[in-house]
Scaffold this active site. Structure first.
Site, PDB file in Angstrom:
ATOM      1  N   SER A 261     -27.986 -32.393 -72.057  1.00  0.00           N
ATOM      2  CA  SER A 261     -28.521 -32.543 -70.514  1.00  0.00           C
ATOM      3  C   SER A 261     -30.274 -33.640 -71.280  1.00  0.00           C
ATOM      4  O   SER A 261     -30.991 -32.795 -71.743  1.00  0.00           O
ATOM      5  CB  SER A 261     -29.114 -30.611 -69.583  1.00  0.00           C
ATOM      6  OG  SER A 261     -29.703 -30.575 -70.849  1.00  0.00           O
ATOM      7  N   ASP A 262     -30.404 -33.684 -69.856  1.00  0.00           N
ATOM      8  CA  ASP A 262     -31.935 -34.538 -69.887  1.00  0.00           C
ATOM      9  C   ASP A 262     -32.200 -32.924 -69.657  1.00  0.00           C
ATOM     10  O   ASP A 262     -31.653 -31.892 -68.789  1.00  0.00           O
ATOM     11  CB  ASP A 262     -31.921 -35.404 -68.731  1.00  0.00           C
ATOM     12  CG  ASP A 262     -33.443 -35.601 -68.856  1.00  0.00           C
ATOM     13  OD1 ASP A 262     -33.861 -35.788 -69.930  1.00  0.00           O
ATOM     14  OD2 ASP A 262     -33.549 -37.413 -68.181  1.00  0.00           O
ATOM     15  N   TRP A 263     -33.772 -32.696 -70.028  1.00  0.00           N
ATOM     16  CA  TRP A 263     -34.838 -31.705 -69.802  1.00  0.00           C
ATOM     17  C   TRP A 263     -34.618 -31.054 -68.046  1.00  0.00           C
ATOM     18  O   TRP A 263     -35.242 -31.551 -67.881  1.00  0.00           O
ATOM     19  CB  TRP A 263     -35.897 -31.803 -70.459  1.00  0.00           C
ATOM     20  CG  TRP A 263     -35.685 -31.627 -71.634  1.00  0.00           C
ATOM     21  CD1 TRP A 263     -37.024 -30.641 -71.791  1.00  0.00           C
ATOM     22  CD2 TRP A 263     -35.244 -32.396 -72.494  1.00  0.00           C
ATOM     23  NE1 TRP A 263     -37.289 -30.912 -73.925  1.00  0.00           N
ATOM     24  CE2 TRP A 263     -35.626 -31.887 -73.465  1.00  0.00           C
ATOM     25  CE3 TRP A 263     -34.119 -32.998 -72.706  1.00  0.00           C
ATOM     26  CZ2 TRP A 263     -35.017 -32.199 -75.658  1.00  0.00           C
ATOM     27  CZ3 TRP A 263     -33.102 -33.131 -73.684  1.00  0.00           C
ATOM     28  CH2 TRP A 263     -33.727 -32.301 -75.149  1.00  0.00           C
ATOM     29  N   GLY A 265     -32.104 -30.516 -66.731  1.00  0.00           N
ATOM     30  CA  GLY A 265     -30.930 -32.187 -65.268  1.00  0.00           C
ATOM     31  C   GLY A 265     -29.694 -30.921 -65.456  1.00  0.00           C
ATOM     32  O   GLY A 265     -28.613 -31.488 -65.100  1.00  0.00           O
TER      33      GLY A 265
END
Ligand code: BGC
Length: 730
Positions: A261-263, A265
């Site tokens: 995941s993006d941080w 996200g």
């Protein structure tokens, strides 16, 4: 080296001491067997633990079994400084000063896949030395608007160019036993409202424009990980978007790596569990917006995931699929016997950065051959502009780098032209580097302009180094640019310089196009991107003529913002109403828009000059008609008709003559950078697979190649067609 390592492992493994070595730890066994063995030995809790962060940049591994933690780092222009376990503060290490490579826009501008490989190998070596298992990059979001704060981290506006350049970068990184993490999947084409904005886009634009580089990264580059983006597509966040992750990425493209995941996200536990996310990373301990107790248990893929598994709400097979992928990444990286050891901050990396930089710099304009400025030809060179001395690796967001060194433009130019010849004046001021607030400059702009004008007056030539920088609202993560204009009063300054000295070279450091109200008066204009540690050397190489420029623009420069496709449809198209946005320009992104709408750009996609000249021969194809599985070969001669050695990027664009649906006027389908000695002529071969002439058909939901005529044009830019042939597909 590889053989020796394998032999040593063999000796080690054949010793009685290792007779009991479990299969997963036996590096001579196939990866899949090792993965299955490790999986079979893990408890439910251990499996869940590897699916989420334990710190800002690591996951826990399985300590009991000796399965290592996975360590990650940004990416994509170098290896980021170490930060604290559980805060974004620098960890204060003294051994984490890395080599900064040129920004990915510069790499794209080289139009040279060999540069992408050089880049990938070198940055991968740095990541390996720093004991990283995943490098968070490259980024391949498409350049949709010149206001996007993160365009500098991506590979431009064209799906074919970005798809071609991303593959060798990934292979280079991964040749070090470090996973590339291709980001941000998908449609993170702006920073404004990035956390939640819901993108509405047609399937056609998705498959023709926004996904090809990701697809190439997976199917041709063999990327071992990919990062979900913050935004939503069709009502679901992309970090747990069933369509994008389960359907397109994993099923259709056969991705066998890890979705990270993006941080912060991931938002909804059941979606995070079910919709294809494998590792959840975050900015805070709850994975979202605030710091709770120091456990990381609140992550969607932590306790809530465990609970759902125990209750039978999520099948164990879903967990096992994630863990298999993660273990596979372990086997490919930190549990691989074939992993080299990396290198760091070494001369070869500096040389790579300099070479990529000088190949990516684009000569936009050169009236009267003001450039190159050959050393010794000018007694006084006035270097003006803040970017001549500013550290442009600072700021910008997650791609920020703590560098071992940086050669500034001023230093680079002084090294070449000598201290006696070079004077410097700042000209404007933008405040200290930062990326989360707007800075107010305390310096008096008028006095800076006056001093710069004084210095320009008496100079033989003025080299202005300005553009954008990495501050908030510039080329920077977290927010977009507020305006297409150049900031900090630079237009006024450039006009003031022109009033006293017409011999003005303007060098723009930026990852974005800017408005250029002075462009007709400025004789020489150079797009200098962000060039990393070797900025000054790469720039001086090109300005002095030691290197003949050969970069080409990876995106179109509009004359005004309203000429940009996304901007022309108003707020709902860009930046959206805060909740939704609609990609109303559909497939007409970049030059596809300019061509089709007959809008003249300031500088066209693919444009870039040289200090020499090239003559394009007439193109010819190997056949007149082709069937749908054929390869179409186009040949032409290219002559360097000038007095200097140089390189030209020959571009091949395709247009369908009578399509049944709207198609762009032309689309890039092949390119080749050709190096020619002065006076030399070479035969150039360009190949297009017939199937790549297809369009995505909304009706049948698949690619459709129509029989009929297609025009293939050779060109020096999207606006400079040199020759065309017509072929037919049966
Ligand atoms: C960025 C990513 C980056 C991550 C970790 C996020 O805010 O969007 O590109 O890799 O932070 O720093």
């Amino acid at each position: 080296m590889k053989k020796t390592i394998n032999f040593l492992f063999f000796l080690l493994l054949s010793s009685p001491l290792f007779a009991q070595l479990p299969i997963y730890a036996d590096v001579t066994k196939p990866i899949d067997a090792r993965v299955e063995d490790a999986l079979s030995q893990m408890t439910l809790e251990e499996k869940v633990a590897v699916c989420h962060a334990q710190s800002k940049f690591s996951t826990s591994g399985v300590p009991r079994l000796g399965i290592p933690e996975i360590w990650m780092s940004d990416g994509p222009h170098g290896v980021r400084e170490e930060i604290e376990w559980n805060s974004w503060d620098p960890a204060g290490w003294s051994n984490d000063r890395s080599t900064a490579f040129p920004a990915l826009t510069c790499l794209a501008a080289s139009f040279n896949p060999a540069m992408a490989e050089l880049y990938g190998v070198a940055v991968g070596e740095e990541a390996r030395f720093r004991k990283k298992d995943i490098l968070l990059g490259p980024g391949v979001n498409i350049y949709r608007t010149p206001l996007n704060g993160r365009n500098f981290e991506y590979l431009g506006e064209d799906p074919f160019l970005s798809a071609t350049m991303v593959v060798p970068y990934i292979k280079g990184v991964q040749s070090n036993g470090v996973a590339a993490c291709v980001k941000h999947f998908a449609l993170n084409n702006q920073e404004d409202h990035r956390d939640n904005i819901n993108v509405e886009v047609s399937d056609r634009a998705l498959f023709e424009i926004y996904l090809p580089a990701f697809k190439a990264a997976v199917t041709k580059g063999g990327a071992w990980s990919i990062m979900g983006s913050y935004n939503q597509l069709r009502g679901q966040h992309c970090c747990h978007n069933d369509f994008l992750l389960n359907q397109v990425l994993k099923k259709d493209w056969g991705f066998d790596g890890v979705v990270v995941s993006d941080w912060g996200g991931a938002h909804i536990p059941m979606q995070a569990a079910m919709n294809g996310l494998d590792i959840e990373m975050g900015s805070y301990t709850n994975g979202k917006v605030s710091g709770s107790k120091f456990t990381y248990d609140d992550y969607n893929l932590a306790q809530p995931f465990l609970d759902a598994l125990k209750k039978g709400q999520v099948p164990m097979s879903v967990l096992d699929d994630k863990v298999r992928r993660i273990l596979r990444l372990n086997m490919r990286t930190n549990m691989s016997a074939n992993r080299p050891f990396g290198r760091y901050g070494c001369d070869s990396h500096s040389a790579a950065a300099r070479k990529i930089g000088s190949e990516g710099i684009v000569l936009l304009k050169n009236v009267g051959n003001l450039l190159p400025i050959v050393p010794g030809s000018a007694k006084k060179i006035a270097v003006i502009g803040e970017n001549a001395t500013r550290n442009l690796m600072q700021g910008g967001g997650s791609s920020e780098l703590k560098v071992k060194y940086v050669v500034s433009p001023l230093e680079g130019l002084t090294n070449v032209y000598g201290k006696e010849a070079v004077t410097y004046s700042q000209g404007y001021s933008s405040g200290s580097p930062n990326y989360d607030r707007e800075t107010n400059t305390k310096l008096n702009a008028d006095s800076l302009i006056a001093a710069a004008v004084e210095s320009a007056k008496t100079a033989d030539v003025v080299i202005y180094v300005g553009g954008l920088n990495k501050n908030h609202f510039q080329d920077c993560e977290g927010a977009d640019r507020k305006s297409f204009d150049m900031p900090f009063g630079q237009d006024k300054l450039i006009n003031a310089l022109l009033a006293v000295n017409k011999k003005l070279v303007v060098v723009l450091m930026s990852g974005n196009a800017v408005a250029m109200p002075w462009v007709d008066q400025v004789p020489a204009l150079v797009q200098g991107w962000y060039l990393g540690s070797e900025t000054g050397n790469a720039l001086a190489d090109v300005l002095s003529g030691a290197v003949n420029p050969s970069g080409k623009l990876p995106f179109s420069f509009p004359k005004k913002l309203a000429d940009n496709a996304a901007a022309s449809f108003g707020m709902i198209s860009y930046p959206g109403d805060g909740v939704n946005q609609k990609y109303l320009e559909d497939i007409l992104v970049g030059y596809r828009w300019f061509d089709t709408k007959k809008i003249v750009p300031q500088f066209a996609f693919g444009h870039g000059l040289s200090y020499t000249t090239f003559v394009y021969g007439k193109p010819a194809s190997d056949q007149k008609t082709y069937d749908k599985d054929a390869s179409i070969k186009v040949t032409l001669t290219l002559k360097n008709s000038g007095l200097r050695d140089g390189a030209e990027v020959v571009q091949l664009y395709a247009s369908q003559v009578k399509p049944s649906v709207m198609r762009p006027v032309k689309e890039l389908k092949a390119f080749q950078k050709v190096f020619l000695k002065a006076g030399e002529t070479k035969n150039v071969d360009l190949t297009v697979a017939a199937k790549d002439l297809a369009f995505y058909d909304e009706v049948s939901k698949g690619w459709k190649l129509e029989a009929g005529k297609y025009v293939l044009s050779t060109a020096a830019s999207s606006a400079d067609v040199k020759g065309s042939i017509t072929i037919e597909i049966n």
